[in-house]
Motif scaffolding. Structure first.
Motif, PDB file in Angstrom:
ATOM      1  N   TYR A   1       4.078  35.166  -8.410  1.00 41.41           N
ATOM      2  CA  TYR A   1       4.512  36.307  -7.673  1.00 41.41           C
ATOM      3  C   TYR A   1       4.909  36.263  -6.074  1.00 41.41           C
ATOM      4  N   ASN A   2       3.831  35.616  -5.387  1.00 38.55           N
ATOM      5  CA  ASN A   2       4.016  35.357  -4.114  1.00 38.55           C
ATOM      6  C   ASN A   2       5.053  34.690  -3.961  1.00 38.55           C
ATOM      7  N   ILE A   3       5.300  33.411  -4.315  1.00 38.70           N
ATOM      8  CA  ILE A   3       6.285  32.483  -4.373  1.00 38.70           C
ATOM      9  C   ILE A   3       7.637  33.082  -4.332  1.00 38.70           C
ATOM     10  N   VAL A   4       7.913  33.666  -5.573  1.00 40.56           N
ATOM     11  CA  VAL A   4       9.062  34.256  -5.769  1.00 40.56           C
ATOM     12  C   VAL A   4       9.569  35.455  -4.762  1.00 40.56           C
ATOM     13  N   TYR A   5       8.488  36.116  -4.367  1.00 41.30           N
ATOM     14  CA  TYR A   5       9.148  37.368  -3.433  1.00 41.30           C
ATOM     15  C   TYR A   5       9.201  36.766  -2.050  1.00 41.30           C
ATOM     16  N   GLU A   6       8.460  35.609  -1.586  1.00 46.74           N
ATOM     17  CA  GLU A   6       8.690  35.143  -0.367  1.00 46.74           C
ATOM     18  C   GLU A   6      10.209  34.713  -0.242  1.00 46.74           C
ATOM     19  N   CYS A   7      10.571  34.158  -1.351  1.00 48.89           N
ATOM     20  CA  CYS A   7      11.995  33.774  -1.184  1.00 48.89           C
ATOM     21  C   CYS A   7      13.007  34.917  -1.413  1.00 48.89           C
ATOM     22  N   MET A   8      12.706  35.772  -2.252  1.00 45.33           N
ATOM     23  CA  MET A   8      13.616  36.935  -2.336  1.00 45.33           C
ATOM     24  C   MET A   8      13.727  37.998  -1.015  1.00 45.33           C
ATOM     25  N   ASN A   9      12.396  37.843  -0.451  1.00 37.02           N
ATOM     26  CA  ASN A   9      12.224  38.581   0.952  1.00 37.02           C
ATOM     27  C   ASN A   9      12.791  37.898   2.196  1.00 37.02           C
TER      28      ASN A   9
ATOM     29  N   ASN B   1       3.431  26.023  -8.210  1.00 37.13           N
ATOM     30  CA  ASN B   1       2.411  26.739  -7.691  1.00 37.13           C
ATOM     31  C   ASN B   1       1.334  25.817  -7.023  1.00 37.13           C
ATOM     32  N   ALA B   2       1.711  24.909  -6.331  1.00 40.00           N
ATOM     33  CA  ALA B   2       0.616  24.004  -5.704  1.00 40.00           C
ATOM     34  C   ALA B   2      -0.377  24.511  -4.428  1.00 40.00           C
ATOM     35  N   TYR B   3      -1.615  23.840  -4.598  1.00 39.26           N
ATOM     36  CA  TYR B   3      -2.361  24.286  -3.458  1.00 39.26           C
ATOM     37  C   TYR B   3      -1.748  24.100  -2.318  1.00 39.26           C
ATOM     38  N   VAL B   4      -1.918  25.128  -1.264  1.00 35.70           N
ATOM     39  CA  VAL B   4      -1.405  25.164   0.043  1.00 35.70           C
ATOM     40  C   VAL B   4      -2.415  25.664   0.976  1.00 35.70           C
ATOM     41  N   ASN B   5      -2.128  25.875   2.307  1.00 33.48           N
ATOM     42  CA  ASN B   5      -3.144  26.347   3.150  1.00 33.48           C
ATOM     43  C   ASN B   5      -2.261  27.819   3.649  1.00 33.48           C
ATOM     44  N   VAL B   6      -2.898  28.832   2.886  1.00 36.00           N
ATOM     45  CA  VAL B   6      -2.131  30.077   3.314  1.00 36.00           C
ATOM     46  C   VAL B   6      -2.950  31.287   3.225  1.00 36.00           C
ATOM     47  N   ALA B   7      -4.214  31.325   3.387  1.00 33.53           N
ATOM     48  CA  ALA B   7      -5.120  32.267   3.219  1.00 33.53           C
ATOM     49  C   ALA B   7      -6.128  32.575   4.399  1.00 33.53           C
TER      50      ALA B   7
ATOM     51  N   GLY C   1      14.181  41.790 -16.994  1.00 33.32           N
ATOM     52  CA  GLY C   1      13.418  40.516 -17.270  1.00 33.32           C
ATOM     53  C   GLY C   1      13.724  39.887 -18.465  1.00 33.32           C
ATOM     54  N   LEU C   2      14.815  39.327 -18.778  1.00 34.92           N
ATOM     55  CA  LEU C   2      15.092  38.880 -19.803  1.00 34.92           C
ATOM     56  C   LEU C   2      14.600  37.396 -20.308  1.00 34.92           C
ATOM     57  N   GLY C   3      14.191  36.809 -21.528  1.00 39.62           N
ATOM     58  CA  GLY C   3      13.787  35.669 -21.726  1.00 39.62           C
ATOM     59  C   GLY C   3      12.372  35.599 -21.784  1.00 39.62           C
ATOM     60  N   SER C   4      11.571  34.346 -22.291  1.00 37.70           N
ATOM     61  CA  SER C   4      10.370  34.259 -22.659  1.00 37.70           C
ATOM     62  C   SER C   4       9.602  34.138 -21.090  1.00 37.70           C
ATOM     63  N   SER C   5       8.360  33.758 -21.206  1.00 37.37           N
ATOM     64  CA  SER C   5       7.364  33.561 -20.170  1.00 37.37           C
ATOM     65  C   SER C   5       8.000  32.464 -19.109  1.00 37.37           C
ATOM     66  N   ALA C   6       7.847  32.691 -17.848  1.00 40.45           N
ATOM     67  CA  ALA C   6       7.971  31.449 -17.165  1.00 40.45           C
ATOM     68  C   ALA C   6       6.856  30.423 -17.171  1.00 40.45           C
ATOM     69  N   THR C   7       7.474  29.190 -16.968  1.00 41.28           N
ATOM     70  CA  THR C   7       6.630  28.135 -16.948  1.00 41.28           C
ATOM     71  C   THR C   7       5.990  27.755 -15.615  1.00 41.28           C
ATOM     72  N   VAL C   8       4.604  27.893 -15.536  1.00 40.48           N
ATOM     73  CA  VAL C   8       4.111  27.563 -14.089  1.00 40.48           C
ATOM     74  C   VAL C   8       3.320  26.171 -13.960  1.00 40.48           C
ATOM     75  N   TYR C   9       3.622  25.524 -13.109  1.00 40.52           N
ATOM     76  CA  TYR C   9       3.108  24.365 -12.916  1.00 40.52           C
ATOM     77  C   TYR C   9       2.105  24.131 -11.726  1.00 40.52           C
ATOM     78  N   THR C  10       0.625  24.076 -11.824  1.00 44.11           N
ATOM     79  CA  THR C  10      -0.030  24.101 -10.757  1.00 44.11           C
ATOM     80  C   THR C  10      -0.657  22.792 -10.531  1.00 44.11           C
TER      81      THR C  10
END
Length: 968
Positions: A747-755, A786-792, A688-697
């Motif tokens: 994490y869930n967004i990245v995982y859904e893509c990678m999965n 990371n926007a609001y969505v209907n997912v739960a 995990g190289l580099g600084s933090s990821a920038t998260v836009y909500t």
């Protein structure tokens, strides 16, 4: 090991249930025959001999019912009962009820947390299902929200002074078909004091034995009765002093509280105190792969700390002397200081024909402040002349971080009600038309660090003016980040302070306006009685405009979340109908059998149409035994902030967002994820190289955000035996929320893509990864949307047990009430998750909560005992273990255990009231045994000091209260 439950606050929220009627002068409620009612009327005329049954009308339906014969379970909390328990604040009254205590509530103890409604807000979450899923009314009318920042949505309980309240009615069932959006978990109706004679003045003080957290209130009320006009004017003042980190032992020294496998304490001992090491925020150190503190006894003036030594003792000692805790940190507010002032008026004019014009006015102003500390750790180039380490490194400096709010809330309502002219079947019908507007105007300010100015002074030169956007030059010689006094005290030179640090304000406007009209009456008569009906319409508008400070909008904060402007509106048109049908009457095993059916149609500009229904059954088997039940659907429209929230910019570590890190040895990710990580060219040991990821909500309107829906069911039984003045009720409840709105999680967004096969998922478009060959951050996740969505989906099942007893003895009148809530299942599941996440029994989510109140009234004296009870909790099931083997305090191959459990907790209060002709005095002792909150280890769950951060536990300790009231 950080515990994060998706879709909720870093912790959670919850709200109330259970009958709380009996508090001396408020007698037991039970189903009545005509004969019982006659007795109650006579008893009411003799207040000092009030031992019979009295009817209290509640608002669980547009069709009026009493509490124990209501179709749906309802709880009533009188302000008189609360006063006898030494509680005079709406927030504490509602949040301390049993259904509130099922999960943690948002109150003034959330300093430093990002909560919906902004810092200082107090909200209510029925059954812990979320404050946005609890509808709050005042006198049956919807209340507008208040707060600061872009996520204003729930009602702020700060806006409702308890001095204007007669009682709180809580419908413990979904009711969107009756009341509209947000009534998924239930409805709270605040019934204010109305017609009265004379006036009163009350002063109240609450003083903890150990200091800090004092509360003072004063209220003045005066009735106005002139001919056909009646009114009640009220002034209210409330002041909550701060409770600080250093005011309690359990707060002042946060410890790791770790034990070895044999049960002995594993914490390191601080040689300066001879006690276990305290941990606040690590500061006053320099870091360049290793940690150093200034030490004049060393050749280079620096001493290494926090490292793995040649021996276990050396490793532990390097931590025992490290500056993990600063004395300054003890000034952090644990309970925010708050001042509230409010002006209230309610009144009406009644015409000769019975028509009444009525109105309410409320103005409330809250000023609050959260005082805390933060770490400032600018990474400085090895070539920077001010870098004494001559290597890329950073100092960790403790600096103050303060936030304040000024919330002004205005609410005005004007209505008219009366009898409908008798036309056709409209005989005996009544109407009610009302218009209301509520306006939240607030400002909020906060300390910040200029990001451009930090960037300009940490490079190879002392000042790179090309990077400056808010200044034209730097302090002479740049910023001395490595100055010893600055690193150790956080004090910069005046020039540096003016250059680096700023304070700016933002503003929030939220406006809600509506017109509603309803009619109710009897349609026709069946053999079992008249068929009642209620119909109504509501036209509503909502508007939000949050404008953060200029530097926040430019994302020019160092190390803090920033925000864009949030602007949005919605128009809602609704129509509803409700019918009450008597089916059977005066038959064997069917004293009465009634059903109620309601439906509501809603049309939102933002997303379209919704419809809900509810069906209820109320079966009085005999005079003393009743069965009730309901089933229906509810909904919650997306809040304005969930649709329109301006991008909130935050930062997450690579480890917390990227499943590709060390994927080669991971046992928690799928083979598909591993295949895709390898396809990107990442090695199995990628770190995990580099600084933090920038998260836009941000808001989810562009993605087609839809309303949540829920299925609600209740079944209950009520027993009111004739041989004693007692009532017992048990109600089973079940709620399933579908299409729940939340942010999906980085994490869930990245995982859904990678999965997904070939990384083909739509989620892949929501983040970026650096795949530039040779880049120093190659492979790292750079941005996430990371926007609001209907997912739960959320599911809860449990039951409530309620008991009330009232009897007159020769030595006085005895009243007892007790409420208990048992949650049997509680799960939360994100879309596509293999298994639901269990909430039940975790810290902050007890399976059981209860309370008991007993009063004895003898002449002019009233003695009251009240107790609140919280069942034990544990995070063991979440982590599957509490013991681990690994490196502990720098020592390898250690077997150690965390304390993840809270024991059964009980809090007791005693009070005495003395009534005079015009005076009343109430003295109480809350938390008589001086119980402290249960303490847990530092394993990832949120804590206040050593205690679990959750609202079920008293933070203040033994507290003395005094209330004095003068009436005229």
């Amino acid at each position: 090991m950080k515990k994060v439950i998706p879709g909720r606050y870093g912790l959670s929220t919850a709200l109330c249930t259970a009958l709380a009627l009996t508090a001396l002068a408020v007698p037991q409620v039970q189903a009545q025959t005509a004969k019982d009612k006659e007795k109650a009327d006579k008893a009411e005329a003799k207040a000092t001999e009030d031992t019979a049954v009295q009817e209290v009308v509640v608002t669980g339906s547009r069709l009026r019912r009493t509490e124990f014969n209501a179709t749906s379970p309802v709880q009533i909390i009188s302000t008189e009962k609360a006063e006898l328990e030494g509680v005079v604040d709406t927030t504490r009254i509602l949040q301390s009820s049993t259904i509130a205590a099922s999960a943690s509530q948002i109150d003034n103890s959330y300093t430093g947390y990002n909560v919906t409604g902004g810092p200082g807000v107090n909200t209510l979450s029925l059954r812990g299902l979320g404050a946005n899923r609890t509808l709050i009314l005042i006198n049956g009318h919807r209340v507008g929200p208040a707060g600061t920042r872009g996520q204003v949505g729930p009602v702020d309980l700060n806006t409702i002074p308890s001095s204007i309240v007669d009682r709180y009615e809580i419908l413990k069932d979904g009711a969107s078909a009756i009341y509209g959006s947000d009534a998924i978990a239930g409805v709270v109706n605040v019934v204010t004091k109305k017609k009265s004679i004379g006036g009163s003045f009350r002063a109240f003080a609450s003083v903890p034995e150990h200091g800090g957290g004092e509360t003072y209130t004063a209220s003045l009320s005066q009735s106005i009765n002139e001919g056909k006009f009646h009114g009640l004017f009220n002034l209210d003042y409330y002041k909550q002093e701060a409770l600080r980190q250093g005011d309690r032992d359990y707060l002042a020294c946060p410890q790791q509280r770790i034990t070895y496998a044999d049960g002995t304490r594993a914490d390191v001992v601080d040689p300066a105190t001879g006690d276990y090491k305290c941990y606040g925020l690590t500061a006053s150190v320099l870091y360049t792969g290793n940690y150093y503190v200034f030490d004049s006894t060393q050749a280079n003036g620096l001493k290494r700390v926090i490292y793995t030594g040649a021996t276990a003792d050396e490793s532990r000692n390097s931590r025992a002397t490290a500056p993990y805790m600063q004395d300054r940190y003890l000034s952090k507010t644990v309970i925010s200081p708050v001042t509230r002032r409010s002006v209230n008026f309610t009144g009406g004019y009644t015409f000769d024909n019975g028509t009444e014009v009525y109105g309410d006015f409320m103005y409330n102003r809250r000023t609050s402040r959260q005082e805390s500390w933060r770490q400032f750790y600018p990474t400085v180039s090895a070539s920077n002349p001010n870098n004494i380490l001559k290597a890329t490194s950073y100092p960790i400096i403790l600096i103050p971080y303060n936030v304040d709010q000024d919330v002004r809330y205005t609410r005005g309502l004007l209505g008219i009600k009366g009898d409908v002219p008798e036309i056709g079947f409209l005989k005996g019908w009544t109407y009610d038309v009302a218009a209301q507007i509520s306006l939240n105007n607030s400002t909020y300010g906060y300390d910040f660090i200029y990001n451009d100015r930090v960037n300009a002074t940490v490079g190879a030169s002392v000042c790179n003016t090309a990077l400056l956007t808010t200044a034209t030059s730097c302090p002479a010689g740049g910023v001395k980040y490595y100055r010893q006094s600055t690193v150790e005290t956080g004090i910069f030179s005046p020039e540096e302070t003016a250059f680096l640090f700023g304070y700016e304000k933002g503003s929030t406007t939220y406006r809600q306006s509506y017109v509603e009209a309803s009619m109710s009456g009897d349609l026709f008569t069946l053999p079992a009685g008249p068929v009642a009906a209620s119909i109504g319409v509501m036209l509503r508008k909502e508007y939000i405009n949050d404008t953060p400070g200029t530097q926040a909008q430019k994302a020019n904060y160092w190390g803090l979340t920033t925000a864009g402007q949030t602007v949005g509106k919605d128009n809602i048109n609704e129509v509803y109908v409700e019918f009450g049908v008597p089916v059977l009457k005066n038959l064997p095993f069917a004293k009465t059998l009634d059903i109620a059916v309601s439906s509501r149609y809603s049309d939102y500009d933002s997303y379209g149409e919704s419809s809900t229904y509810k069906a209820s059954l109320n079966w009085a088997v005999t005079d003393t035994f009743r069965v009730r039940g309901s089933e229906g659907t509810s909904f919650r429209a997306p809040s304005l902030y969930e649709q329109y929230l301006g991008n909130q910019v935050g930062y997450s570590t690579q480890l917390s967002v990227d499943p590709c890190i060390n994927y080669g040895t991971s046992a928690t990710i799928s083979e598909t994820v591993k295949t895709n990580c390898a396809a990107l060219g990442l090695s199995g040991t990628y770190a995990g190289l580099g600084s933090s990821a920038t998260v836009y909500t941000g808001g989810g309107k562009a993605a087609g955000l839809q309303p949540e829906t829920s299925d609600n069911r209740t079944v209950g039984m009520v027993w009111t035996p004739k041989f004693t003045n007692a009532s017992v009720a048990i109600d089973f409840f079940e709620t399933k929320i579908k299409n729940q709105i939340t942010t999906y999680g980085s994490y869930n967004i990245v995982y859904e893509c990678m999965n997904s096969v070939g990384m083909s998922s739509p989620y892949c478009s929501l983040f970026t990864r650096d795949l530039t060959s040779g880049s120093s951050t190659y492979g790292s996740v750079r941005t996430i949307q990371n926007a609001y969505v209907n997912v739960a989906e959320q599911f809860m099942r449990g039951f409530d047990l309620t008991f009330a007893y009232n009897r007159r003895f020769s030595f006085g009148n005895v009243s007892v009430s007790s409420q208990h809530s048992f949650v049997r299942k509680w799960t939360y599941q994100l879309k596509n998750a293999s298994t639901p996440t269990n909430y039940l029994g975790y810290v902050g989510y007890p399976e059981y909560v209860g309370n008991l109140t007993a009063s004895l009234r003898r002449g002019t004296y009233t003695f009251t005992y009240s107790g609140t009870f919280v069942g034990e909790t544990s995070d063991f099931d979440y982590y599957k273990t509490n013991c681990y083997t690994g490196t502990l305090f720098g020592v390898a191959n250690q077997s150690y255990c965390y304390d993840m459990n809270t024991e059964f907790y009980a809090n007791h209060t005693l009070s005495l009231r003395k009534s005079f002709d015009q005076w009343s005095v109430i003295a109480s002792v809350r938390n008589v045994l001086d119980e402290t909150p249960p303490e847990i280890s530092n394993y990832g769950a949120a804590r206040l000091g050593n205690a679990a951060l959750t609202s079920q536990y008293d933070l203040l300790g033994r507290t003395f209260t005094l209330s004095i009231e003068r009436k005229w």
